[in-house]
Design a protein around this motif. Structure first.
Motif, PDB file in Angstrom:
ATOM      1  N   GLU A 100      24.743  42.697  57.151  1.00 52.82           N
ATOM      2  CA  GLU A 100      23.553  43.382  56.614  1.00 52.82           C
ATOM      3  C   GLU A 100      22.289  42.572  56.937  1.00 52.82           C
ATOM      4  O   GLU A 100      21.307  43.108  57.440  1.00 52.82           O
ATOM      5  CB  GLU A 100      23.705  43.548  55.101  1.00 52.82           C
ATOM      6  N   ARG A 101      22.373  41.275  56.713  1.00 51.30           N
ATOM      7  CA  ARG A 101      21.178  40.413  56.904  1.00 51.30           C
ATOM      8  C   ARG A 101      20.768  40.374  58.383  1.00 51.30           C
ATOM      9  O   ARG A 101      19.578  40.374  58.711  1.00 51.30           O
ATOM     10  CB  ARG A 101      21.505  38.997  56.423  1.00 51.30           C
ATOM     11  N   LEU A 102      21.756  40.380  59.285  1.00 51.78           N
ATOM     12  CA  LEU A 102      21.441  40.236  60.713  1.00 51.78           C
ATOM     13  C   LEU A 102      21.351  41.582  61.432  1.00 51.78           C
ATOM     14  O   LEU A 102      21.177  41.639  62.639  1.00 51.78           O
ATOM     15  CB  LEU A 102      22.507  39.347  61.383  1.00 51.78           C
ATOM     16  N   GLY A 103      21.511  42.677  60.666  1.00 52.53           N
ATOM     17  CA  GLY A 103      21.326  43.997  61.277  1.00 52.53           C
ATOM     18  C   GLY A 103      22.418  44.373  62.258  1.00 52.53           C
ATOM     19  O   GLY A 103      22.174  45.038  63.262  1.00 52.53           O
ATOM     20  N   ALA A 104      23.645  43.934  61.947  1.00 53.96           N
ATOM     21  CA  ALA A 104      24.762  44.283  62.839  1.00 53.96           C
ATOM     22  C   ALA A 104      25.123  45.757  62.658  1.00 53.96           C
ATOM     23  O   ALA A 104      24.876  46.348  61.604  1.00 53.96           O
ATOM     24  CB  ALA A 104      25.978  43.407  62.521  1.00 53.96           C
ATOM     25  N   GLU A 105      25.717  46.344  63.725  1.00 51.72           N
ATOM     26  CA  GLU A 105      26.103  47.757  63.636  1.00 51.72           C
ATOM     27  C   GLU A 105      27.133  47.966  62.523  1.00 51.72           C
ATOM     28  O   GLU A 105      27.108  48.984  61.833  1.00 51.72           O
ATOM     29  CB  GLU A 105      26.702  48.220  64.970  1.00 51.72           C
ATOM     30  N   ARG A 106      28.045  46.975  62.395  1.00 51.48           N
ATOM     31  CA  ARG A 106      29.067  47.167  61.363  1.00 51.48           C
ATOM     32  C   ARG A 106      29.641  45.813  60.950  1.00 51.48           C
ATOM     33  O   ARG A 106      29.612  44.861  61.738  1.00 51.48           O
ATOM     34  CB  ARG A 106      30.206  48.059  61.892  1.00 51.48           C
ATOM     35  N   PRO A 107      30.198  45.704  59.747  1.00 53.60           N
ATOM     36  CA  PRO A 107      30.854  44.450  59.343  1.00 53.60           C
ATOM     37  C   PRO A 107      32.184  44.303  60.076  1.00 53.60           C
ATOM     38  O   PRO A 107      32.791  45.302  60.465  1.00 53.60           O
ATOM     39  CB  PRO A 107      31.070  44.625  57.841  1.00 53.60           C
ATOM     40  N   VAL A 108      32.583  43.086  60.297  1.00 51.19           N
ATOM     41  CA  VAL A 108      33.841  42.799  60.996  1.00 51.19           C
ATOM     42  C   VAL A 108      34.608  41.786  60.148  1.00 51.19           C
ATOM     43  O   VAL A 108      34.023  40.850  59.617  1.00 51.19           O
ATOM     44  CB  VAL A 108      33.533  42.215  62.391  1.00 51.19           C
ATOM     45  N   ASP A 109      35.900  42.000  59.994  1.00 49.45           N
ATOM     46  CA  ASP A 109      36.666  41.138  59.090  1.00 49.45           C
ATOM     47  C   ASP A 109      37.245  39.904  59.755  1.00 49.45           C
ATOM     48  O   ASP A 109      37.638  38.958  59.080  1.00 49.45           O
ATOM     49  CB  ASP A 109      37.810  41.947  58.449  1.00 49.45           C
ATOM     50  N   SER A 110      37.359  39.921  61.085  1.00 46.75           N
ATOM     51  CA  SER A 110      37.982  38.760  61.734  1.00 46.75           C
ATOM     52  C   SER A 110      37.458  38.608  63.153  1.00 46.75           C
ATOM     53  O   SER A 110      36.909  39.553  63.745  1.00 46.75           O
ATOM     54  CB  SER A 110      39.505  38.947  61.795  1.00 46.75           C
ATOM     55  N   TYR A 111      37.673  37.417  63.692  1.00 45.04           N
ATOM     56  CA  TYR A 111      37.258  37.150  65.068  1.00 45.04           C
ATOM     57  C   TYR A 111      38.077  38.014  66.033  1.00 45.04           C
ATOM     58  O   TYR A 111      37.531  38.563  66.992  1.00 45.04           O
ATOM     59  CB  TYR A 111      37.453  35.666  65.370  1.00 45.04           C
ATOM     60  N   GLN A 112      39.347  38.168  65.750  1.00 42.98           N
ATOM     61  CA  GLN A 112      40.165  39.004  66.633  1.00 42.98           C
ATOM     62  C   GLN A 112      39.653  40.448  66.642  1.00 42.98           C
ATOM     63  O   GLN A 112      39.598  41.098  67.682  1.00 42.98           O
ATOM     64  CB  GLN A 112      41.632  38.955  66.188  1.00 42.98           C
TER      65      GLN A 112
END
Ligand code: SOE
Length: 359
Positions: free
Chosen positions: A46-58
């Motif tokens: 949210e803070r960095l304006g990403a398209e969507r949250p991601v739960d893991s590096y993979q």
């Protein structure tokens, strides 16, 4: 490549935030970001304006991204870089590329074999004043370079109560101050002068032996003498315990015709010293070389700074991804170089002797 570059970020602290701004200012899209936990990932998205949250590096590597920016603690760089290359991604990895020479050499080799763009943010190369200095040396205006000297001084670890993950060798690697900022100074000295450091005599020191209740094995400061491949000599002082110096990288390149000095805390000008006249070259005033003018984004009097350098670095990385690598882009080969110099500095400090620096 006409489509916008789609980027992922691993690590959502100060550097991850700087990278996110630079990605967007370079026309890229921040697709996803991953932090240490699911919650920190969601907050950062949210803070960095990403398209969507991601739960893991993979999950991030499995998503539709072209490039991943690795902004995590040093000891995690190698596994994250390996996984990104295996997933066919381009990679931007924060310096130090790795916590040791062998690892850095492995990563540089893997990136070359993968045929992807793989860069390391030695961003001080992107100040127009630095490009002007490099051009003056390259075109012969400075004459033969005889001396390289300066310092890189900070104070964010000056107090005995100051602490950070970099203090721990397990997270940051066996060198702290030199691997963190000494490599910037060496990269800049070599970038501007065209010389290569071939031997070092170093002394490190740990002024604060305990932080956070634990013993400190990494250095607060280092003083290094060196020789170059083209007959110059030099010295540099590296410190993260110098009160009042916030991010004071200062380098002087002394030639037979003129000497050039650049101060990162006063980056709008380049001091040009001569026997009869000393001058201050001013960024954006129109008297720069093409190399410098290419990184001028606003007129003189409207200062460009650190984030602007990062923006230019990411834009040049993305140009390389698009098949047009600009001159002066710092790659994994430069990250490997930094690890080689760091290893020699630590070896010299241990042996209290001159140590050769591998090519
Ligand atoms: C901390 O020393 C730090 O953020 C470094 O890690 C960066 O590389 C440097 O540019 C500024 O200071």
């Amino acid at each position: 490549m006409t489509d916008r570059i789609r980027a992922g970020i691993a690590g959502v602290g100060f550097m991850g935030t700087v990278h996110a701004r630079a990605i967007r200012r370079s026309g890229g899209i921040v697709v996803g970001v991953v932090g240490a936990t699911g919650e920190s990932s969601r907050r950062a998205a949210e803070r960095l304006g990403a398209e969507r949250p991601v739960d893991s590096y993979q999950e991030l590597l499995g998503s539709d991204i072209d490039v991943v920016h690795i902004c995590t603690p040093n000891a995690t760089h190698a596994p994250l870089v390996r996984a990104a290359l295996a997933a066919g991604k381009h990679v931007v990895c924060e310096k130090p590329l790795a916590v040791g020479r062998a690892e850095a050499e492995e990563l540089a080799g893997l990136a070359a074999a993968a045929g992807v763009t793989a860069t390391v943010p030695f961003v001080y190369r992107f100040y127009p004043a630095v490009r002007e200095a490099r051009d003056r040396v390259a075109t012969g205006a400075s004459g033969a370079v005889r001396l390289l000297h300066g310092s890189y001084l900070q104070d964010w670890l000056a107090a005995e109560t100051d602490d950070n993950w970099r203090v721990d060798a397990a997270a940051g690697g066996p060198s702290r101050a030199f691997a963190d900022i000494g490599v910037h100074w060496c990269d800049l000295a070599e970038f501007v002068s065209g010389h290569r450091i071939v031997a070092v005599a170093a002394q490190t020191m740990t002024a604060v032996p305990h932080r956070g209740g634990r013993p400190v094995t990494t250095e607060d400061a280092a003083v290094v003498l060196f020789r170059t491949d083209r007959g110059a000599v030099g010295n540099v002082t590296i410190s993260q315990i110098t009160p009042g110096r916030k991010n004071r990288l200062w380098v002087s390149v002394d030639g037979s015709a003129e000497s050039l000095s650049f101060d990162q805390e006063n980056p709008e000008s380049l001091w040009i010293g001569g026997r009869e006249v000393n001058r201050q070259w001013l960024r954006g005033a129109g008297a720069g070389s093409a190399a410098a003018e290419g990184y001028v984004t606003v007129p003189a009097g409207h200062p460009q700074g650190y984030q602007d350098c990062f923006d230019a670095f990411v834009a040049d990385t993305y140009a390389a991804i698009g098949g047009q690598p600009p001159d002066g882009l710092p790659t994994f080969a430069d990250g490997r170089r930094a690890a080689v110099i760091t290893e020699a500095v630590l070896a010299s400090a241990r042996a209290r002797a001159w140590v050769e620096v591998a090519a």
